[in-house]
Design a protein around this motif. Structure first.
Motif, mmCIF file in Angstrom:
data_model
loop_
_atom_site.group_PDB
_atom_site.id
_atom_site.type_symbol
_atom_site.label_atom_id
_atom_site.label_comp_id
_atom_site.label_asym_id
_atom_site.label_seq_id
_atom_site.Cartn_x
_atom_site.Cartn_y
_atom_site.Cartn_z
ATOM 1 N N ILE A 14 0.934 -1.333 -0.020
ATOM 2 C CA ILE A 14 0.118 -0.118 -0.106
ATOM 3 C C ILE A 14 0.901 1.332 -0.074
ATOM 4 O O ILE A 14 0.704 2.064 -0.606
ATOM 5 C CB ILE A 14 -0.936 -0.015 1.175
ATOM 6 C CG1 ILE A 14 -1.998 -1.165 0.883
ATOM 7 C CG2 ILE A 14 -1.674 1.508 1.353
ATOM 8 C CD1 ILE A 14 -3.050 -1.507 2.234
ATOM 9 N N ALA A 15 1.849 1.228 0.813
ATOM 10 C CA ALA A 15 2.913 2.455 0.812
ATOM 11 C C ALA A 15 3.521 2.741 -0.494
ATOM 12 O O ALA A 15 3.671 3.815 -0.983
ATOM 13 C CB ALA A 15 3.839 2.284 1.856
ATOM 14 N N ASP A 16 3.998 1.599 -1.101
ATOM 15 C CA ASP A 16 4.417 1.654 -2.307
ATOM 16 C C ASP A 16 3.639 2.162 -3.374
ATOM 17 O O ASP A 16 3.875 3.150 -4.204
ATOM 18 C CB ASP A 16 5.049 0.212 -2.839
ATOM 19 C CG ASP A 16 5.879 0.258 -4.033
ATOM 20 O OD1 ASP A 16 6.706 1.010 -4.267
ATOM 21 O OD2 ASP A 16 5.734 -0.723 -4.946
ATOM 22 N N SER A 17 2.301 1.824 -3.304
ATOM 23 C CA SER A 17 1.448 2.162 -4.551
ATOM 24 C C SER A 17 1.239 3.882 -4.155
ATOM 25 O O SER A 17 0.772 4.467 -5.012
ATOM 26 C CB SER A 17 0.061 1.508 -4.027
ATOM 27 O OG SER A 17 -0.913 2.012 -4.958
ATOM 28 N N GLU A 18 0.996 4.214 -2.961
ATOM 29 C CA GLU A 18 0.856 5.615 -2.398
ATOM 30 C C GLU A 18 2.106 6.499 -2.982
ATOM 31 O O GLU A 18 1.800 7.617 -3.538
ATOM 32 C CB GLU A 18 0.802 5.705 -1.117
ATOM 33 C CG GLU A 18 -0.478 5.252 -0.279
ATOM 34 C CD GLU A 18 -0.826 5.397 1.032
ATOM 35 O OE1 GLU A 18 0.167 5.489 1.833
ATOM 36 O OE2 GLU A 18 -1.951 5.012 1.609
ATOM 37 N N ARG A 19 3.148 6.062 -2.912
ATOM 38 C CA ARG A 19 4.465 6.733 -3.459
ATOM 39 C C ARG A 19 4.257 6.762 -4.767
ATOM 40 O O ARG A 19 4.549 7.913 -5.414
ATOM 41 C CB ARG A 19 5.737 6.106 -3.040
ATOM 42 C CG ARG A 19 6.016 6.153 -1.348
ATOM 43 C CD ARG A 19 7.525 5.654 -1.214
ATOM 44 N NE ARG A 19 7.565 4.152 -1.424
ATOM 45 C CZ ARG A 19 7.283 3.295 -0.469
ATOM 46 N NH1 ARG A 19 6.897 3.649 0.422
ATOM 47 N NH2 ARG A 19 7.484 2.080 -0.866
ATOM 48 N N ASP A 20 4.072 5.739 -5.534
ATOM 49 C CA ASP A 20 3.635 5.737 -6.874
ATOM 50 C C ASP A 20 2.674 6.908 -7.369
ATOM 51 O O ASP A 20 2.776 7.591 -8.328
ATOM 52 C CB ASP A 20 3.242 4.482 -7.467
ATOM 53 C CG ASP A 20 4.260 3.437 -7.452
ATOM 54 O OD1 ASP A 20 5.615 3.807 -7.272
ATOM 55 O OD2 ASP A 20 4.008 2.229 -7.832
ATOM 56 N N GLN A 21 1.615 7.112 -6.718
ATOM 57 C CA GLN A 21 0.714 8.004 -6.750
ATOM 58 C C GLN A 21 1.223 9.387 -6.830
ATOM 59 O O GLN A 21 0.912 10.320 -7.670
ATOM 60 C CB GLN A 21 -0.530 7.778 -5.969
ATOM 61 C CG GLN A 21 -1.628 6.350 -6.307
ATOM 62 C CD GLN A 21 -1.911 6.289 -7.899
ATOM 63 O OE1 GLN A 21 -2.449 7.233 -8.461
ATOM 64 N NE2 GLN A 21 -1.423 5.280 -8.545
ATOM 65 N N ARG A 28 2.828 14.536 -13.837
ATOM 66 C CA ARG A 28 1.696 15.154 -14.744
ATOM 67 C C ARG A 28 2.070 16.619 -14.558
ATOM 68 O O ARG A 28 1.975 17.258 -15.419
ATOM 69 C CB ARG A 28 0.439 14.721 -14.368
ATOM 70 C CG ARG A 28 -0.005 13.395 -14.822
ATOM 71 C CD ARG A 28 -1.524 13.030 -14.360
ATOM 72 N NE ARG A 28 -1.683 13.019 -13.272
ATOM 73 C CZ ARG A 28 -1.627 11.899 -12.379
ATOM 74 N NH1 ARG A 28 -1.269 10.780 -12.824
ATOM 75 N NH2 ARG A 28 -2.029 11.941 -11.312
ATOM 76 N N GLU A 29 2.043 17.073 -13.565
ATOM 77 C CA GLU A 29 2.160 18.551 -12.902
ATOM 78 C C GLU A 29 3.755 19.092 -13.803
ATOM 79 O O GLU A 29 3.293 20.153 -14.349
ATOM 80 C CB GLU A 29 2.381 18.763 -11.662
ATOM 81 C CG GLU A 29 1.073 18.718 -10.832
ATOM 82 C CD GLU A 29 1.195 18.676 -9.197
ATOM 83 O OE1 GLU A 29 2.517 19.115 -9.007
ATOM 84 O OE2 GLU A 29 0.301 18.655 -8.639
ATOM 85 N N ARG A 30 4.551 18.512 -13.544
ATOM 86 C CA ARG A 30 5.804 19.040 -14.160
ATOM 87 C C ARG A 30 5.852 18.906 -15.702
ATOM 88 O O ARG A 30 6.426 19.740 -16.463
ATOM 89 C CB ARG A 30 7.276 18.319 -13.800
ATOM 90 C CG ARG A 30 7.467 18.309 -12.065
ATOM 91 C CD ARG A 30 8.500 17.458 -11.736
ATOM 92 N NE ARG A 30 8.733 17.747 -10.357
ATOM 93 C CZ ARG A 30 9.721 17.143 -9.676
ATOM 94 N NH1 ARG A 30 10.428 16.364 -10.258
ATOM 95 N NH2 ARG A 30 9.789 17.363 -8.285
ATOM 96 N N GLY A 31 5.078 17.973 -16.333
ATOM 97 C CA GLY A 31 4.969 17.816 -17.804
ATOM 98 C C GLY A 31 4.041 18.936 -18.238
ATOM 99 O O GLY A 31 4.366 19.453 -19.322
ATOM 100 N N ARG A 32 3.068 19.224 -17.676
ATOM 101 C CA ARG A 32 2.343 20.421 -18.111
ATOM 102 C C ARG A 32 3.055 21.851 -17.875
ATOM 103 O O ARG A 32 3.052 22.710 -18.804
ATOM 104 C CB ARG A 32 1.137 20.590 -17.342
ATOM 105 C CG ARG A 32 -0.031 19.625 -17.680
ATOM 106 C CD ARG A 32 -1.421 19.959 -16.868
ATOM 107 N NE ARG A 32 -1.278 19.548 -15.621
ATOM 108 C CZ ARG A 32 -1.595 18.701 -14.950
ATOM 109 N NH1 ARG A 32 -2.018 17.452 -15.542
ATOM 110 N NH2 ARG A 32 -1.673 18.544 -13.562
ATOM 111 N N LYS A 33 3.602 21.862 -16.862
ATOM 112 C CA LYS A 33 4.493 23.126 -16.514
ATOM 113 C C LYS A 33 5.891 23.349 -17.527
ATOM 114 O O LYS A 33 6.073 24.239 -17.941
ATOM 115 C CB LYS A 33 5.245 23.236 -15.290
ATOM 116 C CG LYS A 33 5.798 24.421 -14.822
ATOM 117 C CD LYS A 33 6.042 24.502 -13.347
ATOM 118 C CE LYS A 33 6.502 25.900 -12.979
ATOM 119 N NZ LYS A 33 6.827 25.952 -11.437
#
Length: 52
Positions: A14-21, A28-33
């Motif tokens: 679960i922690a690994d999945s949260e880090r992935d998210q 996505r944010e950096r790609g848009r910027k």
């Protein structure tokens, strides 16, 4: 399934999945910027130590 195939606890999976998210959101944010910047440069700070 992930926890068994990677031999980790459910909590670790679960922690690994949260880090992935978090990483996905930052990507996505950096790609848009910076749409024309090399992705490997944009995300270098998020790579695990063994990949740096």
């Amino acid at each position: 399934m992930y926890a068994r195939s990677h031999k980790v606890t459910v909590e670790e999976a679960i922690a690994d999945s949260e880090r992935d998210q978090v990483a996905n959101r930052l990507e996505r944010e950096r790609g848009r910027k910076y749409p024309y910047c090399n992705c490997s440069i944009l995300m270098h700070d998020l790579l695990p130590d063994y990949k740096k």
